[in-house]
Scaffold this active site. Structure first.
Site, PDB file in Angstrom:
ATOM      1  N   LYS A   1     -13.827   9.389  -4.948  1.00  0.00           N
ATOM      2  CA  LYS A   1     -15.150   9.718  -4.394  1.00  0.00           C
ATOM      3  C   LYS A   1     -15.608  11.093  -4.888  1.00  0.00           C
ATOM      4  CE  LYS A   1     -13.651   7.254  -0.265  1.00  0.00           C
ATOM      5  NZ  LYS A   1     -13.051   7.467   1.082  1.00  0.00           N
TER       6      LYS A   1
ATOM      7  N   HIS B   1       0.785  -1.232   0.000  1.00  0.00           N
ATOM      8  CA  HIS B   1       0.000   0.000   0.000  1.00  0.00           C
ATOM      9  C   HIS B   1       0.810   1.271   0.000  1.00  0.00           C
ATOM     10  CE1 HIS B   1      -4.189  -1.352   0.425  1.00  0.00           C
ATOM     11  NE2 HIS B   1      -3.617  -2.453   0.871  1.00  0.00           N
TER      12      HIS B   1
ATOM     13  N   THR C   1      -7.962   7.114  -2.660  1.00  0.00           N
ATOM     14  CA  THR C   1      -9.326   6.696  -3.011  1.00  0.00           C
ATOM     15  C   THR C   1     -10.284   7.849  -2.772  1.00  0.00           C
ATOM     16  OG1 THR C   1      -9.514   5.708  -0.812  1.00  0.00           O
ATOM     17  CG2 THR C   1      -9.084   4.207  -2.670  1.00  0.00           C
TER      18      THR C   1
ATOM     19  N   LYS D   1      -8.671  14.122   4.376  1.00  0.00           N
ATOM     20  CA  LYS D   1      -7.860  12.907   4.392  1.00  0.00           C
ATOM     21  C   LYS D   1      -7.014  12.940   5.655  1.00  0.00           C
ATOM     22  CE  LYS D   1      -6.194  14.204   0.337  1.00  0.00           C
ATOM     23  NZ  LYS D   1      -6.166  13.015  -0.477  1.00  0.00           N
ATOM     24  N   ARG D   2      -6.327  11.849   5.957  1.00  0.00           N
ATOM     25  CA  ARG D   2      -5.435  11.873   7.094  1.00  0.00           C
ATOM     26  C   ARG D   2      -4.401  12.985   6.934  1.00  0.00           C
ATOM     27  NH1 ARG D   2      -5.795   7.774  11.189  1.00  0.00           N
ATOM     28  NH2 ARG D   2      -3.862   8.691  11.941  1.00  0.00           N
TER      29      ARG D   2
ATOM     30  N   LYS E   1       1.005  14.458   2.071  1.00  0.00           N
ATOM     31  CA  LYS E   1      -0.261  14.865   1.464  1.00  0.00           C
ATOM     32  C   LYS E   1      -0.354  16.383   1.285  1.00  0.00           C
ATOM     33  CE  LYS E   1      -2.913  10.846   3.209  1.00  0.00           C
ATOM     34  NZ  LYS E   1      -3.619  10.225   2.073  1.00  0.00           N
TER      35      LYS E   1
HETATM   36  C1  LIG Z   1     -11.787   7.481   1.448  1.00  0.00           C
HETATM   37  C2  LIG Z   1     -11.393   7.774   2.824  1.00  0.00           C
HETATM   38  C3  LIG Z   1     -10.049   7.958   3.149  1.00  0.00           C
HETATM   39  C4  LIG Z   1      -8.936   7.911   2.110  1.00  0.00           C
HETATM   40  O1  LIG Z   1      -8.765   9.204   1.584  1.00  0.00           O
HETATM   41  P1  LIG Z   1      -7.443   9.597   0.740  1.00  0.00           P
HETATM   42  O2  LIG Z   1      -7.766  10.958   0.236  1.00  0.00           O
HETATM   43  O3  LIG Z   1      -7.336   8.603  -0.371  1.00  0.00           O
HETATM   44  O4  LIG Z   1      -6.304   9.576   1.672  1.00  0.00           O
HETATM   45  C5  LIG Z   1      -9.710   8.242   4.453  1.00  0.00           C
HETATM   46  N1  LIG Z   1     -10.658   8.341   5.410  1.00  0.00           N
HETATM   47  C6  LIG Z   1     -11.966   8.186   5.134  1.00  0.00           C
HETATM   48  C7  LIG Z   1     -12.956   8.317   6.227  1.00  0.00           C
HETATM   49  C8  LIG Z   1     -12.384   7.895   3.841  1.00  0.00           C
HETATM   50  O5  LIG Z   1     -13.689   7.729   3.580  1.00  0.00           O
END
Ligand SMILES: *Cc1c(COP(=O)(O)O)cnc(C)c1O
Length: 811
Positions: A657, A357, A653, A545-546, A551
């Site tokens: 979305k 990952h 991911t 995101k985290r 990032k």
């Molecule tokens: C999709 C999702 C992530 C992943 O987000 P990235 O932008 O790809 O890091 C992290 N936390 C939650 C709650 C998510 O739904």
């Protein structure tokens, strides 16, 4: 399925009956939480019946099954998802209308199942959704953490962590099977002995922990296959040590029990970072051992020979965290089932598949030999043997090349390298996007790729387009279905039919109105939780995101400071108002990430309260990002920020979305952004900044001088200086000094280098947004091309290319 046939009247009647039998209440005097439970229990009872038939069908067809082993499953809420999959959401809403109750209020009682940190855990959840929907027998195996990922509160602009006791009021969706435990052994000494030809092993003085399975049914959309998410809870073997108890040492007796049960207490909150803690290793072996034991037991019940195990079972390991499953399977096959090494190794390599990952060095999992040896002596011996045999093979292949053999060894410098173990024990190794898969082959695992080229693959991640569009953006989903029919719900690529509507004024208007409605809902949420008023006609520009340096939330906030400076200098500057939205958690021990959260709050304080800029820009940090919030924020976003340093984000991911909901992406040439751009076309996404090859080159040359960029760019210099001149926190002017110095001296994520390009990309967004017919056309194009990023497609690739798995016959 029977549930689909239920009527509104029957739903009402069942809720009333459940309220009586469970709580002795009527609808009028029941609490929200009781009503939630009454409804959820109604649904879960219907599911449980079909679950049994489902298992029976899989067994009768002797279908191959996959087990997805993951330390994390970021499931979010179950009720809404199950109602969607059973297609009874409308009826339930109707029932609540007739009962004169607010259904959203009832749903919000359910806590998120937050058994994961971020992308990796959410991916596992999306995969479960897709497998069930596609009729593929695939199950999750993980840990039933009593405490999920911490809840984030913001106090004085700083993150404060609170426990997440998500099971406090019970979990309607799980079925505990305390009468089907597995025993997991830790520590002790080994005693090898012979029984005829067979080398056997005995464990002396080890600690034994009971693993109790808690099963959660996993429904698919319109599918009559119900899979299982099996989460293991740790229980002490003996209820209490009666010896201690009788001696009057009650507390000691209880402490021993606690010691066993602590294993499944809490999720480690580090996203892509390995802590190397004793308890973490215990968690890994605990759930892996229980899972493998129960998988073998079930397989043996079919009566097939163990040498055919891989024909009926595939086991996937989600990152290296469950890699001990490999020596554990070897152990059971040899020590308990009497197979020899060669047989056991052959089966392992045909059964396991491993997904990598991340290539960030801090995420590469290694454990000290000493720790594994003392905690898992037999497992250590097996890993040691794997390493010995592999080293001998390498010696044949590369005689005399000690450097290479050392580099590739599973055990080196007194540490066990989990990724190497995972690669050797698996028949498939994959990255999670094209670029990431290429980096694995060319750099991270180059040596292994040379020996086993055929096992390396790229399988681009995906998301459940049902949860993130059909559920999270119901109105938009309905409008889409009205135009192109319903097939997209199970055939996401059919979203492409929307392309015909990209220039359709009416559909553009619909998309715009739905977005506005979602922005209104989010603005209400922000007003309630942050007490900030935001303009719903501003651009909602989102990075959720985290928090991690790679990032680059820091670059985002530096640009906001720059924009603010520009507006102050020229109040009549024609930019369209923008609301910058952040949300995300930082690992509790990750000082820098937490400081960046603080910086965002300091900038927000300053910008939001400056009357002279007339609300042109606002900055909002929404606390406690989780799946439920993602479902709220993403459909309300105009711009999706995906700005990681190129080469660092394996896939992402979140990016998918947003695309699915028609947001416009401003991102780097990284991870799945690259493939998103290929799908939607250059004109429908804004890609900026350095490419991975360029960064790689600069790093190799060691030629990067961030201080020169600071000198040459006055606007950037001004922003940088504001970090340390008391503009932001006059009471504590040095608080951001470390960020300033790190940017000037190292800037390991190339923020200064990409800053100029990032500013220009933002200006472009501003221009585009001011041309509505172009802006909304691009939005529609993004939705139309998002189908590829459904996890249904991802799962199809795994089942065909890795697991050799076929859908079960539904009849
Ligand atoms: C999709 C999702 C992530 C992943 O987000 P990235 O932008 O790809 O890091 C992290 N936390 C939650 C709650 C998510 O739904």
């Amino acid at each position: 399925m029977a549930m689909v046939e239920i009527s509104v009247e029957e739903i009402k009647a069942s809720i009333e009956l459940k309220l009586q039998t469970l709580f002795g209440r009527t609808f009028q005097n029941a609490s929200k939480s009781q009503i939630y439970k009454a409804l959820a229990t109604t649904v879960s009872e219907y599911i449980t019946k079909d679950w049994a038939y489902s298992k029976e069908r899989v067994r009768k067809q002797n279908a191959k099954q996959v087990y997805y082993l993951s330390m994390e499953f970021l499931m979010g809420r179950f009720l809404e998802n199950n109602l969607m999959n059973l297609e009874i959401r409308e009826k339930v809403k109707k029932a609540f209308e007739e009962l004169d109750a607010d259904f959203d209020d009832i749903q919000s009682v359910e806590p998120d199942a937050g058994l994961g940190n971020g992308g990796l855990g959410r991916l596992a959840a999306c995969f479960l959704d897709s497998m069930a929907t596609m009729g593929l027998p695939g199950h999750g195996n993980g840990i039933r953490y009593e405490y999920g990922l911490f809840q984030q509160k913001i106090k004085d602009g700083q993150q404060v962590e609170m426990a997440d006791p998500w099971l406090e009021y019970g979990n309607v969706w799980e079925v505990s099977k305390s009468d089907e435990p597995q025993l997991v052994h830790f520590g002790g000494e080994l005693e090898y002995y012979h029984e005829g030809e067979q080398l056997k092993v005995r464990y002396l003085n080890c600690q034994c922990v009971k693993a109790i399975p808690y099963d959660v049914p996993i429904l698919g959309y319109q599918s009559n296959l119900i899979n299982t998410l099996r989460l293991w809870g740790a229980r002490s073997l003996k209820p209490l040590d009666m010896g201690l108890f009788r001696k009057g040492q009650y507390v000691d007796a209880l402490a021993e029990k606690e010691l066993a049960e602590v294993i499944s207490k809490m999720l480690y909150p580090e996203d892509i970072h390995e802590e190397g803690k004793h308890l973490r290793l215990k968690q890994q072996y605990f759930f892996v051992s229980a899972s493998i034991q129960s998988i073998i037991k079930k397989y043996k019940n079919t009566g097939h020979h163990l040498m055919d195990f891989h024909k009926n079972v595939a086991i996937h390991i989600n990152d290296t965290h469950p890699a001990l499953a490999i020596p554990e399977l070897m152990r059971i096959l040899m020590d308990e089932e009497g197979l020899n090494w060669k047989q056991a190794w052959l089966i392992s390599r045909k059964t396991f598949a491993y997904t990598n990952h991340t290539i960030l060095p801090e995420a590469m999992e290694t454990w000290s030999v000493e720790l594994i040896q003392s905690l898992l002596p037999r497992i250590y011996d097996i890993i040691h043997e794997i390493n010995e045999r592999f080293s001998r093979e390498l010696w044949e292949l590369y005689p005399g090349d000690w450097d290479r053999i050392e580099r590739m060894a599973v055990i080196s410098h007194q540490r066990v390298h989990m990724a190497k173990l995972a690669i050797l024990g698996s028949g498939s190794v994959n990255g999670v996007a094209e670029l990431h898969g290429e980096i694995l082959k060319k750099e991270t695992f180059k040596d292994f790729y040379e020996v086993y080229p055929e096992i390396f693959k790229s399988i681009t991640n995906g998301i459940s387009h049902r949860r993130f569009l059909l559920l999270a953006n119901e109105d938009l989903a309905r409008e889409i279905t009205e135009r192109i029919g319903k097939s997209w719900v199970t055939q996401a690529e059919d979203l492409e039919k929307l392309e015909a509507y990209a220039k359709d004024e009416k559909f553009q208007k619909v998309l715009k109105e739905i977005r506005r409605e979602k922005k209104k809902e989010l603005a209400d949420y922000i007003l309630l939780h942050n007490e900030i008023e935001v303009d719903i006609d501003s651009i909602f520009d989102t990075q959720v995101k985290r928090f991690h340096e790679y990032k680059r939330q820091l670059m985002n906030v530096l640009h906001i400071m720059h924009l603010y400076n520009q507006i102050l200098e020229n109040p009549e500057n024609g930019i369209h108002p923008r609301t910058f939205i952040f949300s995300g958690k930082a690992a509790p021990g990750y000082h820098r990430a937490k400081l960046i959260i603080k910086l965002i709050h300091s900038v927000a304080e300053r910008v939001n309260n400056d009357k002279t800029i007339k609300g042109k820009i606002k900055v909002v940090f929404i606390e406690n990002y989780n799946v439920t919030l993602a479902q709220k924020i993403i459909p309300a976003s105009d711009v999706s920020k995906q700005i990681s340093t190129a080469g660092k984000e394996a896939s992402g991911t979140g990016n998918m979305k947003f695309m699915l909901n028609g947001a416009f992406t401003l991102g780097t040439f990284d991870g799945a952004n690259i493939e998103m751009q290929q799908a939607v076309g250059k004109e429908n996404m804004e890609i900026f900044g350095l490419r991975e090859e360029e960064i790689s080159k600069i790093r190799q040359e060691g030629s990067y001088r961030p201080d020169q960029i600071y000198e040459e760019n006055p606007a950037l210099r001004k922003v940088m200086d504001q970090l340390i001149d008391g503009t932001l926190e006059p009471e504590d002017p040095d608080i951001f000094r470390e960020i300033y110095h790190d940017l000037l001296e190292r800037d390991p994520y190339f923020i200064l280098k990409d800053f100029e390009a990032y500013c220009r990309a933002n200006e472009k967004i501003d221009e585009l947004y001011q041309k509505p017919e172009i802006w909304w056309e691009k939005g529609i194009q993004n939705i139309a091309k998002a189908g590829y990023f459904s996890s249904d497609r991802t799962i199809k690739e795994y089942s065909e290319g890795v697991w050799d798995l076929k859908p079960v016959d539904p009849t």
